[in-house]
Design a protein around this motif. Structure first.
Motif, PDB file in Angstrom:
ATOM      1  N   ALA A   1       0.955  -1.232  -0.021  1.00  0.00           N
ATOM      2  CA  ALA A   1      -0.022   0.067   0.029  1.00  0.00           C
ATOM      3  C   ALA A   1       0.963   1.306   0.006  1.00  0.00           C
ATOM      4  CB  ALA A   1      -1.226   0.001   1.179  1.00  0.00           C
ATOM      5  N   PRO A   2       1.496   1.520  -1.107  1.00  0.00           N
ATOM      6  CA  PRO A   2       2.275   2.717  -1.199  1.00  0.00           C
ATOM      7  C   PRO A   2       1.628   3.874  -1.266  1.00  0.00           C
ATOM      8  CG  PRO A   2       2.120   1.676  -3.403  1.00  0.00           C
ATOM      9  CD  PRO A   2       1.379   0.933  -2.508  1.00  0.00           C
ATOM     10  N   PRO A   3       1.960   5.104  -0.672  1.00  0.00           N
ATOM     11  CA  PRO A   3       1.348   6.329  -0.644  1.00  0.00           C
ATOM     12  C   PRO A   3       1.206   6.609  -2.191  1.00  0.00           C
ATOM     13  CG  PRO A   3       3.137   6.393   0.783  1.00  0.00           C
ATOM     14  CD  PRO A   3       3.399   5.348   0.204  1.00  0.00           C
ATOM     15  N   ILE A   4      -0.081   7.420  -2.338  1.00  0.00           N
ATOM     16  CA  ILE A   4      -0.375   7.620  -4.032  1.00  0.00           C
ATOM     17  C   ILE A   4       0.436   8.972  -4.370  1.00  0.00           C
ATOM     18  CG2 ILE A   4      -2.121   8.426  -5.335  1.00  0.00           C
ATOM     19  CD1 ILE A   4      -4.297   7.455  -3.174  1.00  0.00           C
ATOM     20  N   ARG A   5       0.734   9.910  -3.258  1.00  0.00           N
ATOM     21  CA  ARG A   5       1.422  11.181  -3.556  1.00  0.00           C
ATOM     22  C   ARG A   5       2.904  10.610  -4.172  1.00  0.00           C
ATOM     23  NH1 ARG A   5      -1.345  15.489  -2.260  1.00  0.00           N
ATOM     24  NH2 ARG A   5      -3.149  15.006  -0.863  1.00  0.00           N
ATOM     25  N   GLU A   6       3.375   9.490  -3.514  1.00  0.00           N
ATOM     26  CA  GLU A   6       4.610   9.015  -3.754  1.00  0.00           C
ATOM     27  C   GLU A   6       4.814   8.626  -4.963  1.00  0.00           C
ATOM     28  OE1 GLU A   6       7.947   5.766  -2.158  1.00  0.00           O
ATOM     29  OE2 GLU A   6       6.803   7.273  -0.539  1.00  0.00           O
ATOM     30  N   VAL A   7       3.607   7.744  -5.336  1.00  0.00           N
ATOM     31  CA  VAL A   7       3.596   7.237  -6.677  1.00  0.00           C
ATOM     32  C   VAL A   7       3.367   8.074  -7.870  1.00  0.00           C
ATOM     33  CG1 VAL A   7       2.038   5.391  -8.084  1.00  0.00           C
ATOM     34  CG2 VAL A   7       2.603   4.919  -5.646  1.00  0.00           C
ATOM     35  N   LEU A   8       2.659   9.222  -7.672  1.00  0.00           N
ATOM     36  CA  LEU A   8       2.294  10.035  -8.548  1.00  0.00           C
ATOM     37  C   LEU A   8       3.366  11.337  -8.592  1.00  0.00           C
ATOM     38  CD1 LEU A   8      -1.404   9.479  -8.884  1.00  0.00           C
ATOM     39  CD2 LEU A   8       0.332   8.569 -10.403  1.00  0.00           C
ATOM     40  N   LYS A   9       4.345  11.460  -7.624  1.00  0.00           N
ATOM     41  CA  LYS A   9       5.067  12.533  -7.582  1.00  0.00           C
ATOM     42  C   LYS A   9       5.522  13.410  -8.613  1.00  0.00           C
ATOM     43  CE  LYS A   9       9.157  10.170  -5.895  1.00  0.00           C
ATOM     44  NZ  LYS A   9      10.184  10.276  -4.876  1.00  0.00           N
ATOM     45  N   ARG A  10       5.876  12.499  -9.745  1.00  0.00           N
ATOM     46  CA  ARG A  10       6.489  13.068 -10.766  1.00  0.00           C
ATOM     47  C   ARG A  10       5.618  13.280 -11.937  1.00  0.00           C
ATOM     48  NH1 ARG A  10      10.593   9.378  -9.056  1.00  0.00           N
ATOM     49  NH2 ARG A  10      12.617  10.372  -9.091  1.00  0.00           N
ATOM     50  N   GLN A  11       4.241  13.124 -11.648  1.00  0.00           N
ATOM     51  CA  GLN A  11       3.207  13.540 -12.586  1.00  0.00           C
ATOM     52  C   GLN A  11       2.688  14.827 -12.130  1.00  0.00           C
ATOM     53  OE1 GLN A  11       0.738  10.276 -13.742  1.00  0.00           O
ATOM     54  NE2 GLN A  11      -0.905  11.672 -14.559  1.00  0.00           N
ATOM     55  N   LYS A  12       3.175  15.802 -12.988  1.00  0.00           N
ATOM     56  CA  LYS A  12       2.611  17.192 -12.808  1.00  0.00           C
ATOM     57  C   LYS A  12       1.255  17.541 -12.701  1.00  0.00           C
ATOM     58  CE  LYS A  12       6.841  17.776 -11.569  1.00  0.00           C
ATOM     59  NZ  LYS A  12       7.338  17.748  -9.801  1.00  0.00           N
ATOM     60  N   ASN A  13       0.367  16.993 -13.669  1.00  0.00           N
ATOM     61  CA  ASN A  13      -0.882  17.434 -14.029  1.00  0.00           C
ATOM     62  C   ASN A  13      -1.953  16.675 -13.224  1.00  0.00           C
ATOM     63  OD1 ASN A  13      -0.713  14.856 -14.915  1.00  0.00           O
ATOM     64  ND2 ASN A  13      -1.721  15.224 -16.778  1.00  0.00           N
ATOM     65  N   VAL A  14      -1.542  16.113 -11.988  1.00  0.00           N
ATOM     66  CA  VAL A  14      -2.572  15.453 -11.104  1.00  0.00           C
ATOM     67  C   VAL A  14      -2.420  15.999  -9.554  1.00  0.00           C
ATOM     68  CG1 VAL A  14      -0.998  13.607 -10.544  1.00  0.00           C
ATOM     69  CG2 VAL A  14      -3.303  13.205 -10.282  1.00  0.00           C
ATOM     70  N   SER A  15      -3.632  16.370  -8.995  1.00  0.00           N
ATOM     71  CA  SER A  15      -3.663  16.692  -7.670  1.00  0.00           C
ATOM     72  C   SER A  15      -4.564  15.424  -7.070  1.00  0.00           C
ATOM     73  CB  SER A  15      -4.742  17.919  -7.528  1.00  0.00           C
ATOM     74  OG  SER A  15      -3.863  18.950  -8.072  1.00  0.00           O
ATOM     75  N   VAL A  16      -3.858  15.132  -5.745  1.00  0.00           N
ATOM     76  CA  VAL A  16      -4.581  14.182  -5.161  1.00  0.00           C
ATOM     77  C   VAL A  16      -5.138  14.662  -3.892  1.00  0.00           C
ATOM     78  CG1 VAL A  16      -4.035  11.776  -3.863  1.00  0.00           C
ATOM     79  CG2 VAL A  16      -2.652  12.535  -5.680  1.00  0.00           C
ATOM     80  N   LEU A  17      -6.525  14.099  -3.684  1.00  0.00           N
ATOM     81  CA  LEU A  17      -7.289  14.593  -2.754  1.00  0.00           C
ATOM     82  C   LEU A  17      -7.834  13.512  -1.778  1.00  0.00           C
ATOM     83  CD1 LEU A  17      -9.531  17.704  -4.303  1.00  0.00           C
ATOM     84  CD2 LEU A  17      -7.348  17.594  -3.019  1.00  0.00           C
ATOM     85  N   LEU A  18      -7.887  13.616  -0.457  1.00  0.00           N
ATOM     86  CA  LEU A  18      -8.497  12.566   0.391  1.00  0.00           C
ATOM     87  C   LEU A  18     -10.038  12.647   0.442  1.00  0.00           C
ATOM     88  CD1 LEU A  18      -7.831  10.247   2.304  1.00  0.00           C
ATOM     89  CD2 LEU A  18      -7.861  11.931   4.182  1.00  0.00           C
ATOM     90  N   GLY A  19     -10.635  11.631   0.489  1.00  0.00           N
ATOM     91  CA  GLY A  19     -12.137  11.693   0.680  1.00  0.00           C
ATOM     92  C   GLY A  19     -13.053  10.576   0.048  1.00  0.00           C
ATOM     93  N   THR A  20     -14.332  10.594   0.281  1.00  0.00           N
ATOM     94  CA  THR A  20     -15.189   9.619  -0.300  1.00  0.00           C
ATOM     95  C   THR A  20     -16.303  10.224  -0.968  1.00  0.00           C
ATOM     96  OG1 THR A  20     -14.829   8.014   1.557  1.00  0.00           O
ATOM     97  CG2 THR A  20     -16.867   7.688   0.332  1.00  0.00           C
ATOM     98  N   VAL A  21     -16.452  10.091  -2.245  1.00  0.00           N
ATOM     99  CA  VAL A  21     -17.479  10.638  -3.065  1.00  0.00           C
ATOM    100  C   VAL A  21     -18.793  10.124  -2.471  1.00  0.00           C
ATOM    101  CG1 VAL A  21     -18.353  10.843  -5.372  1.00  0.00           C
ATOM    102  CG2 VAL A  21     -15.972  11.023  -5.180  1.00  0.00           C
ATOM    103  N   THR A  22     -19.638  11.088  -2.075  1.00  0.00           N
ATOM    104  CA  THR A  22     -21.010  10.963  -1.420  1.00  0.00           C
ATOM    105  C   THR A  22     -22.287  11.030  -2.498  1.00  0.00           C
ATOM    106  OG1 THR A  22     -21.104  13.123  -0.497  1.00  0.00           O
ATOM    107  CG2 THR A  22     -19.954  11.107   0.665  1.00  0.00           C
ATOM    108  N   ALA A  23     -21.994  11.846  -3.433  1.00  0.00           N
ATOM    109  CA  ALA A  23     -22.894  12.172  -4.498  1.00  0.00           C
ATOM    110  C   ALA A  23     -22.510  12.740  -5.638  1.00  0.00           C
ATOM    111  CB  ALA A  23     -24.113  13.387  -3.924  1.00  0.00           C
ATOM    112  N   ILE A  24     -23.376  12.806  -6.951  1.00  0.00           N
ATOM    113  CA  ILE A  24     -22.756  13.287  -8.047  1.00  0.00           C
ATOM    114  C   ILE A  24     -23.799  13.803  -8.750  1.00  0.00           C
ATOM    115  CG2 ILE A  24     -23.418  10.861  -9.155  1.00  0.00           C
ATOM    116  CD1 ILE A  24     -21.658  11.410 -11.339  1.00  0.00           C
TER     117      ILE A  24
END
Length: 438
Positions: A60-83
């Motif tokens: 279970a590696p940290p998402i931010r570490e996995v994607l740290k070199r990908q500049k066009n992505v922002s990682v947010l913590l949360g559960t989508v509850t509605a659309i």
């Protein structure tokens, strides 16, 4: 004023969401990746966390570490509850805060949840295997069972503590039962003074007539033979009708009976998460019996070409809920987005390329089905080893996983035997926390 780039929101950082995000690395888009945890989970190895072979950090590696070199992505913590499909926004809840994120294209890859077939009360006494929390709780229960059996003087109580029941004879259940058997018969003997771990009973239960039913008759038979060699009691054609703190009630053609056991694990059945139903209600899409969204051939939600459902969230051509489907459908969705932005024709149907199925039974023994080729035993285990190393995220995780496998499979140790009361009893606190979410 600079023109706003195309906004892609990806819900879920499992195989589907992570590989979709990576495939958009060089695309002219701004990605928001929303996940309920801060880590990506290599779910096929959860059972090794539960049985003390690997640590949770290795799968279970940290998402931010996995994607740290990908500049066009922002990682947010949360559960989508509605659309809101009309406004093209998703509502998200995180501890102590709620927020809204807008999108131009939405990729929903929230995975699957454990299904108890309408008996959700079973979860308290028979945890599933879908998260790190589940694996750590089961680790605490498994190792704790031996510790508490050591304290007992009543033979019936000792037997109850040393009886482990695994429900579900698919890959997860078979792997779990095999590892508990190795733990009891190979790793723990000699470490206790009042009990003999070799006397532990490991019972594998399934309502179907075969183990690993999707692997074909030959490999299913090979797996069953190896389970018997390990001392696992396999009860097929057996339906679970009740689960409580001290045992499990089962029903067969011969009638109903009770198995006394303090440690039960649930590896039978999966269902789409609540988000699938919310998306279906918001878009008018249909769902199948497991709650998955019935999508178009290109993985888009009918009537909403801006929404993709991939992996375990989608119902398409009876595809199985396996990692490869998630990976390939995530990449397909990313490819469709790039074609649209480039002005190229889109809407191509998703084509799944089956790369085979693998399940490890014990050390040096696994079954593998790759096209028309079928392997069992050491060759299957070596193939399993290579494939899992390839898909583990991160060089460090691969190195440490190999070291722990060496300790567990060549030697007689288990590197991760720490079990705490917090792990065992945290489910109640987690359930109370989830009830507080909007």
């Amino acid at each position: 004023m600079a023109e706003q780039r195309h906004r892609v929101v990806v819900v879920g950082a499992g195989f589907g969401g992570l590989f979709a995000t990576k495939a958009l690395r060089n695309a002219p888009v701004d990605i928001t990746l929303i996940n309920s945890t801060s880590h990506h989970l290599f779910q096929p190895l959860l059972y090794q966390v539960a049985t003390g072979i690997l640590s949770e950090g290795e799968i279970a590696p940290p998402i931010r570490e996995v994607l740290k070199r990908q500049k066009n992505v922002s990682v947010l913590l949360g559960t989508v509850t509605a659309i809101d499909a009309e406004a093209r926004t998703v509502a998200v809840a995180a501890p102590g805060i709620t927020y809204t994120v807008g999108y131009d294209t939405l990729i929903v890859a929230a995975g699957a949840s454990q299904s108890y077939f309408g008996n959700d009360n079973f979860a308290e006494h028979a945890p599933g295997m879908k998260s790190i929390d589940d694996a750590l709780e089961l680790r605490g229960r498994i190792f704790g069972a031996f510790e508490l059996a050591e304290l007992e003087t009543d033979p019936a109580a000792i037997e109850r503590w040393l009886t482990f029941v695994v429900v579900g004879a698919g890959p997860t259940g078979v792997e779990m039962a095999g590892q508990i058997a190795e733990l009891a018969h190979r790793h723990l003997p000699g470490q206790y003074r009042n009990i003999n771990p070799r006397q532990a009973r490991i019972i594998l239960i399934d309502a179907l007539p075969t183990v690993l039913s999707t692997f074909g008759n030959h490999l299913s038979t090979q797996a069953l033979r190896q389970l018997h060699r390990l001392g696992v009691e396999v009860e097929l054609g057996t339906k679970v009708v009740d689960v409580d703190e001290t045992g499990i009630e089962v029903e067969t053609n011969g009638g109903r009976r009770r198995i006394e056991s303090m440690t039960k694990m649930w590896a039978a059945g999966v269902a789409a998460p609540a988000l699938a139903r919310q998306i279906a209600e918001a878009t008018g899409a249909k769902t199948d019996r497991a709650g998955r969204i019935e999508v178009n051939p290109d993985c888009t939600v009918p009537g909403h070409p801006e929404i993709f459902a991939v992996g375990d969230m989608m119902a398409l051509d009876q595809l199985p809920g396996v990692a490869q489907v998630a990976i390939q459908s995530g990449r397909h969705a990313a490819g469709q987005i790039k074609r649209r932005l480039a002005g190229e024709p889109a809407g191509q149907p998703f084509e799944y390329h089956d790369k085979g199925s693998l399940a490890t039974i014990s050390r040096f023994h696994a079954v593998a089905s790759v096209g028309r080729l079928h392997f069992a035993g050491l060759l299957g285990w070596l193939l399993w080893l290579v494939v899992h190393l390839l898909y583990l995220v991160g060089f460090k995780n691969r190195v440490t996983a190999v070291m722990h496998w060496f300790v567990s499979f060549i030697g007689r140790g288990r590197s991760e035997r720490v079990a705490t009361f917090q792990q065992v009893y945290a489910r109640r606190a987690m359930r109370e926390y989830q009830h507080k979410l909007p």
